[in-house]
Design an enzyme around this catalytic site. Structure first.
Site, PDB file in Angstrom:
ATOM      1  N   ASP A 141       0.774  -1.240   0.000  1.00  0.00           N
ATOM      2  CA  ASP A 141       0.000   0.000   0.000  1.00  0.00           C
ATOM      3  C   ASP A 141       0.807   1.293   0.000  1.00  0.00           C
ATOM      4  O   ASP A 141       0.479   2.223  -0.723  1.00  0.00           O
ATOM      5  CB  ASP A 141      -0.974   0.002   1.183  1.00  0.00           C
ATOM      6  CG  ASP A 141      -2.056   1.057   1.036  1.00  0.00           C
ATOM      7  OD1 ASP A 141      -2.406   1.383  -0.106  1.00  0.00           O
ATOM      8  OD2 ASP A 141      -2.560   1.550   2.054  1.00  0.00           O
ATOM      9  N   CYS A 181     -22.022  -4.068  -1.066  1.00  0.00           N
ATOM     10  CA  CYS A 181     -21.748  -5.061  -2.108  1.00  0.00           C
ATOM     11  C   CYS A 181     -22.443  -6.392  -1.813  1.00  0.00           C
ATOM     12  O   CYS A 181     -22.207  -6.995  -0.764  1.00  0.00           O
ATOM     13  CB  CYS A 181     -20.246  -5.281  -2.222  1.00  0.00           C
ATOM     14  SG  CYS A 181     -19.792  -6.487  -3.493  1.00  0.00           S
TER      15      CYS A 181
END
EC number: 1.17.99.6
Length: 379
Positions: A136, A250
């Site tokens: 990241d 989702c």
């Protein structure tokens, strides 16, 4: 050569499982043209906001080979952090602070990087190849690479979606000079669904698969410096660090398992903390409470700024006392948001008296907040 690749790949997959990763797939380092084009558009339209490093590292980020020309394969690894319960009901408790699921325990960068280094070391010893690990913080496009490797696909909310883990995955990568057999890319299973797009409280998606970070609550509460733009404050509600709305919406999450076995379960004191506790934090208290947490990285001032917006949205007048104290804080961004909160928590006459009695602030943003609220109340 084929037998060597097969053995090394099997070794990688076994090591990944043993060390605690939930998914492990391989991608070729050179197979990223679509991702580079999407990133270029994101930067060209200014969607990155104050994250200047996105533009500064555009070339390096656009391909693994630009970051490390000797790389031949990318081992993508994923760890499930699916919550034990839907985080969205907490949005209806305005006296509580809503913290994004991923930040309710230890900093995942530290957790994953340690595992990546351990696994990369074992792979290097077995293969003799060079390796580098990334998680990241380096200019690596983890989500497109993970999609190319077959871990999942980038959904309409631009995050990775997996048929096994929904939208709840931490990602890390091991670059290597070893040539490994790549896995097939995953298909896009979003179909006509737009649940994630419709769930966004600030309309941060100009189109499916495109994100304007400048409108995203995760960006605003974590990356944005200074005063939060007025148009987004009410929409933030009690979200003080990040936003899970598009992820939680989702439908593929119904297949995700809880992450409790990965020892990343939420701290009890971060599941539904009282907003009033955070409003009382000075720098020392903030640092102590969030030791080892990703929240510590944004600093006390930005964190309290976010809490003041939540306080202003709460409708709970008992928080006004703490907001009054913060109106005299050393940080201009804290003072400015304290003004905004007070205008919503105090009776009009009381706020008007407070505004008239205050000396002129030395900071332009703070003066602007007082002036705007005074004009709105016709003081």
């Amino acid at each position: 050569m084929a037998e060597r690749r097969e053995k090394l790949k099997r070794f990688v997959q076994e090591e990944a499982k043993a060390i605690g990763f939930d998914a492990c797939r391989i991608a070729r380092a050179k197979d990223m043209p679509e991702a580079a084009a999407a990133l270029g558009e994101f930067v060209a339209k200014g969607y990155y906001g104050q994250m200047k490093w996105m533009a500064e590292t555009l070339e390096r980020r656009s391909s693994p080979l630009n970051l490390w020309p000797e790389a031949r394969s990318v081992i993508m690894l994923a760890m499930n952090y699916g919550p034990e319960e839907d985080p969205r009901p907490l949005l209806k408790q305005p006296d509580r602070a809503n913290i994004s699921v991923y930040a309710r325990n230890r900093d995942y960068h530290d957790v994953i990087k340690g595992k990546l280094k351990q696994m990369a070391g074992r792979f290097a010893a077995r293969s003799g190849a060079d390796v580098k690990v990334f998680v990241d913080t380096a200019p690596v496009m983890e989500k497109p690479i993970a999609a190319k490797a077959g871990i999942g696909w980038q959904g309409k909310h631009t995050n990775l979606v997996s048929r096994e883990f929904g939208s709840w995955l931490f990602l890390g990568s091991i670059f290597t000079t070893e040539e490994l057999e790549p896995d097939r890319a995953e298909k896009d299973f979003c179909g006509s669904c737009r649940a994630c797009l419709d769930a966004c409280p600030t309309a941060a998606f100009p189109a499916p698969y495109k994100l304007d970070a400048r409108r995203c609550i995760s960006y605003l509460t974590i990356e944005h410096h200074g005063v939060i733009p007025e148009e987004f404050r009410e929409a933030m509600g009690n979200r003080i660090y990040g936003c899970d709305d598009c992820l939680a919406a989702c439908p593929w999450n119904k297949f995700a398992q809880s992450a409790s076995e990965m020892k990343l379960a939420a701290r009890d004191d971060l599941k539904a903390p009282e907003l009033s506790m955070f409003l009382g934090f000075d720098d020392a208290a903030f640092r102590k409470f969030f030791t080892g947490s990703p929240i510590k990285r944004i600093g006390r001032n930005r964190f309290v700024r976010n809490c003041l917006i939540a306080a202003g949205n709460s409708g709970h007048g008992f928080l006004a006392g703490q907001c009054r104290v913060l109106a005299d804080d050393e940080s201009p961004e804290v003072r400015a948001m304290a003004v905004w909160a007070l205008a919503r928590l105090l009776p009009q006459a009381e706020f008007a008296a407070l505004a008239r009695a205050r000396p002129r602030d030395t900071d332009e943003d703070v003066r602007r907040e007082w002036q705007r609220e005074e004009e709105m109340l016709c003081i």
